[in-house]
Write a protein that holds these residues in place. Sequence first.
Motif, PDB file in Angstrom:
ATOM      1  N   ILE A 169      40.432 -16.129 -26.879  1.00 38.23           N
ATOM      2  CA  ILE A 169      41.387 -16.981 -27.608  1.00 38.23           C
ATOM      3  C   ILE A 169      42.529 -17.430 -26.699  1.00 38.23           C
ATOM      4  N   GLU A 170      43.155 -16.475 -26.045  1.00 36.99           N
ATOM      5  CA  GLU A 170      44.347 -16.826 -25.265  1.00 36.99           C
ATOM      6  C   GLU A 170      44.520 -15.853 -24.106  1.00 36.99           C
ATOM      7  N   LEU A 171      45.000 -16.394 -22.989  1.00 36.83           N
ATOM      8  CA  LEU A 171      45.375 -15.566 -21.847  1.00 36.83           C
ATOM      9  C   LEU A 171      46.882 -15.539 -21.781  1.00 36.83           C
ATOM     10  N   PHE A 172      47.460 -14.403 -21.530  1.00 34.44           N
ATOM     11  CA  PHE A 172      48.898 -14.426 -21.294  1.00 34.44           C
ATOM     12  C   PHE A 172      49.331 -13.337 -20.332  1.00 34.44           C
ATOM     13  N   SER A 173      50.430 -13.630 -19.658  1.00 36.58           N
ATOM     14  CA  SER A 173      50.976 -12.709 -18.682  1.00 36.58           C
ATOM     15  C   SER A 173      52.296 -12.182 -19.216  1.00 36.58           C
ATOM     16  N   ARG A 202      50.523 -15.678 -32.973  1.00 35.86           N
ATOM     17  CA  ARG A 202      50.914 -15.240 -31.640  1.00 35.86           C
ATOM     18  C   ARG A 202      50.544 -13.765 -31.443  1.00 35.86           C
ATOM     19  N   THR A 203      49.922 -13.503 -30.326  1.00 37.00           N
ATOM     20  CA  THR A 203      49.454 -12.150 -30.067  1.00 37.00           C
ATOM     21  C   THR A 203      50.623 -11.178 -29.916  1.00 37.00           C
ATOM     22  N   LEU A 207      52.647  -8.288 -28.342  1.00 34.10           N
ATOM     23  CA  LEU A 207      52.680  -7.802 -26.978  1.00 34.10           C
ATOM     24  C   LEU A 207      52.395  -6.317 -26.942  1.00 34.10           C
TER      25      LEU A 207
END
Lengths: 313, 333
Positions: A181-185, A228-229, A231
């Motif tokens: 679904i989504e990549l995030f740093s 929104r994932t 954290l």
Amino acid sequence: MTPEGRTDVHERLRRLLFLVPFVSRNQGRSVDEVAKELGIKRDELLEELDLLAFVGRPPFQPDDFVDIYVEDDKVYVDLDQRLSAPPRLTAAAGVALAAAAALLKPGHSDALKSAIEKLEQVLPAHAVKRFREMGKRLDLTLEGPTGLATLSQAIVEHRVVTFDYLTSATAHAERRKVEPIELFSHRGQWYLSGFDVARQSERLFRLDRMGAPDVTGETFAPRATSGRTSLPGVSQSVQKVTVRFEAATAPYIRERFGVEARGLPEGRIEVDVPGDNVRWLTGWVLSFGGAATVTSPDWAIRSVADAAKASLE
Amino acid sequence: MERTERLLDLVALLLDSKHPISWPELREAFKADYGTGSLESCERKFERDKAELLELGIPLTFIKGDDEHEEGYVVDRDAYYLPEVSLSAEELAVLYAAGSAALGSGGFPGSQDLAHALRKIGFFTDGPPPAPKVRLELGGVAETKNLPERLDALWSAITTRKSVTLDYFSPHSKQESHRVVDAYGLALRRGLWSLVGYCHLRKAIRTFHVHRMHRVTVNASKPRSPDYEVPASFSLEEYVATWPWQHRFHEPIDVEVLLTGELAPLAGTLFPSTPTSDERGARVTLRATDLDGLLTYVLSLGAQAKVLGPDRAKARHRELALAVFTAHGGVTS
């Protein structure tokens, strides 16, 4: 001067040289849409349109002016005075885009790599050398783990991926099948949010705990996600763990935790961290090599002591 | 006439013209700007305008005349207009994802350049750009409020080769020092930005964390004249540690690490070294200039990461583990 140190004229000119061709190609877009495209406020756009009404080429006969106007809150261009396409990318703009692309660690044969190679085509010939030279001055290439570009492309193409994954709960890596679904740093650590097909739920995967991902030929229809994932280790804590730091380490911890760090006598400080992931907690405390001590609760103290003892054996 | 307006008029005139436009013609066309006052001041004004346009990627070329050709200024239309880039949908989507992630991070140097670049690569596409599915949150530090402004100032200094002055806080000495730095480059490592440049105080190339800077100012005098040259041999990556054992504190030491069990297949991800495998697991050899940086990283991986040698590294690894053990109430036998 702008925050970049360039003149206001510079920033305004490149905005206006984009605005005219953009409207010319997208006749009848609303004022708000055009303002959003240019990253400016509605009032600022209207000011720019006012200025453009006076722009043209000598000898400034009526047909020599740019004819750009608003009608029923929509923007139109009748005469663009040959501003039919924007200028090419500058070397600095090309470098910024190439550097951003490097964040996703392009591989040798993926779409990102070929996109970067094509960037040189949209630079003026005289700027290519400068583009290459400046490219060495902005370095993000080592920031991301390998697999970022592969996963980005799988997200874009809605393709299912499989990979070996090491969790904090199991002793062995498990094969996972995931709809990405989504990549995030977050704080320098990359995560993939995806729908785990076997577990039938949305999960978060750390990229440094993942083997090389394989993109399958299987596609999926995007699901309605939870938004929104969350954290890791920020909002889902079941219990806080208090960690004390020695004076020599304290300034570095203050940089990271800011006002959340509490001062103690003799220059020490303490912070609270989430206690919902024991593996992360013990690894983090061990990484300070004795300069960090868990002070509560007891189970967390024991966990760190056990982990340190295991490393001694 | 306002300068922005004059420059746009100049671009429109040159793009439309079928022949070179001579300096007398330009003086006549822009009488109030290039045609009044001393010839020298008019020429200087025109030179400044040319330089501004060049920075925007618009070169005004002077064509020398001969018997058959008029002399004057031209803008090469092919060199000016953005060509349609043959990016595939996939290429455009990943480029957008990367660019949008960098912009959305709130801490990317040259953010205005990047925003313009994204607009331009999407210029010829129909419909809205693909929705970004990549998100970048920078900062392993709490204070990031002034980061975008500082990064933009530093990027401006790097692209124009202008010196920066800054106050730099050292957590080690807990003091600020005033620095003048020739900015060579910026690098992002583990969510933190570093500037590398020649420090006039230390008279050597130094690395500075951007979040420890205050009052960053770019030298505003003679903006189009560079203050320094970047040495041809300079390489940014030589000065920025990617891993915690690469800070240049000590003489290099080669350390062998064994990863067993579940960590063995991840050796190539956990360390920047090609692993070799045997019956016990995967072995990697790392060159460390900050031994404690490597050993605390190995410790953080848990009991399945062992230091095999040399003896000095093994002893220090044990010492650090013991320190953690005793600090948490462990009693050694």
